[in-house]
Design a protein around this motif. Structure first.
Motif, PDB file in Angstrom:
ATOM      1  N   PRO A 151       0.830  -1.206   0.000  1.00 24.40           N
ATOM      2  CA  PRO A 151       0.000   0.000   0.000  1.00 24.40           C
ATOM      3  C   PRO A 151       0.863   1.253   0.000  1.00 24.40           C
ATOM      4  N   HIS A 193       2.420   4.688   1.196  1.00 20.98           N
ATOM      5  CA  HIS A 193       2.715   5.233   2.521  1.00 20.98           C
ATOM      6  C   HIS A 193       2.628   6.752   2.501  1.00 20.98           C
ATOM      7  N   ASP A 206      -6.154   3.364  -3.238  1.00 21.66           N
ATOM      8  CA  ASP A 206      -5.554   4.360  -2.358  1.00 21.66           C
ATOM      9  C   ASP A 206      -5.605   5.745  -2.993  1.00 21.66           C
ATOM     10  N   ALA A 247       0.553  -2.471   7.482  1.00 18.38           N
ATOM     11  CA  ALA A 247       1.624  -2.322   6.502  1.00 18.38           C
ATOM     12  C   ALA A 247       2.883  -3.029   6.959  1.00 18.38           C
ATOM     13  N   THR A 273       0.387   4.115   6.344  1.00 17.99           N
ATOM     14  CA  THR A 273      -0.171   4.082   4.997  1.00 17.99           C
ATOM     15  C   THR A 273      -0.968   5.342   4.676  1.00 17.99           C
TER      16      THR A 273
END
Length: 580
Positions: free
Chosen positions: A136, A138, A248, A401, A406
């Motif tokens: 994912p 950050h 995201d 994570a 994240t």
């Protein structure tokens, strides 16, 4: 719609008349002549540096030029005073009607006020985020994503043809590590103990990937050697990670136009074609590099390899593109990727890189310069680190994570709008502190609240006027008698509004979207100051007994709201009409 540009044209015209009369020599370069707000508002409304920048090429004293220019400018009815200051700066005072007419311009143009054809349709590629597809996003990616997206919006607003691009780094060893990590989660999904050994990715985010692998393959891969499953699992896991990254980005309000793959460059001849292009230009040779700084000959093994003569295009040293074993360096596919962008016809390239890519800037610029014959500029923006705090303490890592905070952690805590605005409250190359408590507090020290509060206050004024039966539609307000706005505080508000088109142009020329956030805070401060003065001076209140006066004053604050909403749109932030 750009009052500063209009007055610069007046200055240039006056200089032309001075040249025609023999007061200045022919052929002077006027490109450095500027008209801008003076550093001290008490000195005037605008200032020009014309005399200062023309003195040396004209062979004249700057005050002599300034005095003559002042005489010419005073022939313009828009200019009430032209005073020479210091060594030759010229301060101008404009007729109030010019500032008052800004309201009509803003309300007539609406959210297009400040939009320009500065870019003249130039094709600009903005590459940003480009995170490794191994997990994912950050918090560092958050800032890069916001800077890249806001810059893209800014350039589009300024007349550029913008393409947002994400370069998927799926050609290196890190995707093999991803595949091995996902395979352990696949084993876990099949009831076995995962072996998350050192060097693998430990985050829980790979658990769903393991379950998806089980759903697709069942137990068929469990007893197979890595050589059998590695390629398939790598492709599967990379696709899953990219889907997560897309989600995201969507949470942050970022949408890419193109996703390009590093892996797609291998085996297609694109890397070879780019290197051959450099070879044809005489920029590829076989050689041995000097030891890196800090290395001695004892701990450095010199070896011959293929080198790019990047020093011919501004780099400090030449760079290897192929190793002695025949494999490509990491730099080679990046050269090919940028060559691909050049071949796609972009007029300008912009890369948004993390702070750890500082050593990559000169070599990449050298490659683009070489491959485009110096015709395609590359601007690289380095985004410095973000330090997270909560309750005065550093914000802890995300267990999900495994190693970092994240993007989702940040957005879930602060919201997308707050996150985006705060990420632009510092220039990209300056580190930024993100304190979850402070970014959510309702105070002047919180810039996003302060700007949103200004817009909410303006909407409350509009609601109050409507309730009183006063027409406050855009057309009515644009046609109001703005000449009534003669108080110094109201004129100061108008002058700040008038800076917006100039600010947009400067920000776009320099690829600096943070300037928009800075300006919006200043605009909000000017508005709140005017609001507060109305508590003591009844004549400054926005709703008056006389309807015509009320409409003029509401037209002023509505113009403020238009600019705030336009600026927030560039930042990718949704304006609020009511604070709760």
């Amino acid at each position: 719609m750009n009052l500063f540009a209009d007055l610069r044209s007046a200055v240039v015209d006056a200089l032309g008349r001075m040249t025609a009369e023999g007061l200045l020599p022919q052929g002077l370069d006027l490109s450095a002549v500027a008209v801008e707000p003076p550093r001290d508002a008490s000195h005037g409304d605008m200032a020009t540096n014309a005399a200062m920048v023309l003195a040396k090429p004209a062979g004249k004293n700057p005050r002599e030029i300034a005095d003559a220019l002042a005489v010419k400018l005073l022939e313009d009815p828009r200019i009430q005073a032209a005073d020479v200051a210091g060594p030759g700066f010229l301060n101008l005072r404009l007729a109030p009607a010019l500032w008052q007419d800004v309201i009509r311009q803003v309300l007539s143009a609406g959210l297009d006020y400040g939009r320009s054809d500065l870019g003249q349709g130039l094709k600009v590629n903005v590459e940003f985020v480009s995170a490794n597809p191994t997990g994912p996003m950050h918090v560092g990616h958050v800032r890069g994503a916001v800077v890249g997206d806001a810059l893209s919006r800014l350039l589009a607003f300024s007349g550029h043809d913008v393409t947002r691009e994400y370069y998927i780094n799926d050609g290196g060893a890190q995707v093999d590590v991803l595949a091995r990590s996902a395979f352990e989660r696949y084993r876990e999904a099949n009831g076995l103990e995962p072996e998350i050994r050192e060097g693998l990715y430990p985050g829980d985010y790979l658990i769903p990937v393991g379950e998806a692998l089980k759903a697709k393959y069942g137990t068929s891969l469990l007893d197979q050697p890595e050589s059998v499953w590695l390629a398939d699992v790598r492709e599967f896991a990379t696709a899953e990670m990219m889907q997560m990254i897309r989600e995201d980005l969507a949470q942050l309000g970022v949408e890419m136009d193109i996703y390009s793959s590093e892996k797609a460059l291998y085996g297609t001849g694109e890397i070879e074609a780019a290197i051959e292009e450099l070879r044809q230009a005489g920029l590829i040779y076989e050689g041995v590099l000097e030891p890196p700084k800090g290395k001695t000959l004892e701990d450095w093994e010199p070896r011959e390899q293929m080198l790019f003569r990047s020093t011919a295009h501004g780099d400090d040293v030449d760079r290897p593109v192929q190793k002695s074993d025949g494999s490509w360096t990491y730099f080679a596919p990046d050269i090919a990727y940028h060559y691909n962008k050049v071949k796609r016809g972009f007029d300008q390239l912009i890369d948004i890189f993390g702070a750890d890519h500082g050593g990559y800037v000169k070599r990449m610029k050298a490659a683009v310069s070489a491959l485009s014959g110096g015709k395609v500029p590359l601007d690289i923006k380095l985004v410095q680190l973000v330090k997270l705090y909560k309750g005065g303490e550093p914000f802890k890592m995300s267990k999900r994570a495994g190693t970092f905070v994240t993007l989702r952690d940040v957005v879930e805590q602060a919201g997308a709008d707050v996150t985006r605005f705060i990420m632009l409250t510092r220039k990209n190359d300056v580190s930024l502190d993100f304190d979850f408590d402070k970014v959510l507090e309702q105070s002047k020290d919180n810039p996003v609240f302060y700007v949103q509060y200004a817009n909410a206050r303006i909407n409350s004024v509009l609601r109050k006027a409507r309730d009183a039966g006063i027409a406050v539609d855009q057309a009515t307000l644009a046609a109001a008698d703005h000449g009534q706005l003669s108080h110094a505080a109201e004129l100061a508000m108008l002058k700040k509004i008038a800076e917006w088109p100039r600010l947009v142009e400067i920000a776009a020329r320099n690829n600096e979207p943070h300037r928009v956030a800075f300006y919006l805070y200043e605009l909000a401060s000017e508005f709140h100051g005017l609001w507060n003065r109305g508590n003591d001076e009844l004549s400054l209140r926005f709703v008056q007994e006389d309807q015509a006066t009320t409409q003029a004053k509401i037209a002023l604050v509505q113009a403020v709201s238009v600019v705030i909403c336009s600026g927030l749109a560039i930042l990718g932030v949704t304006p609020v009409e009511e604070m709760r």
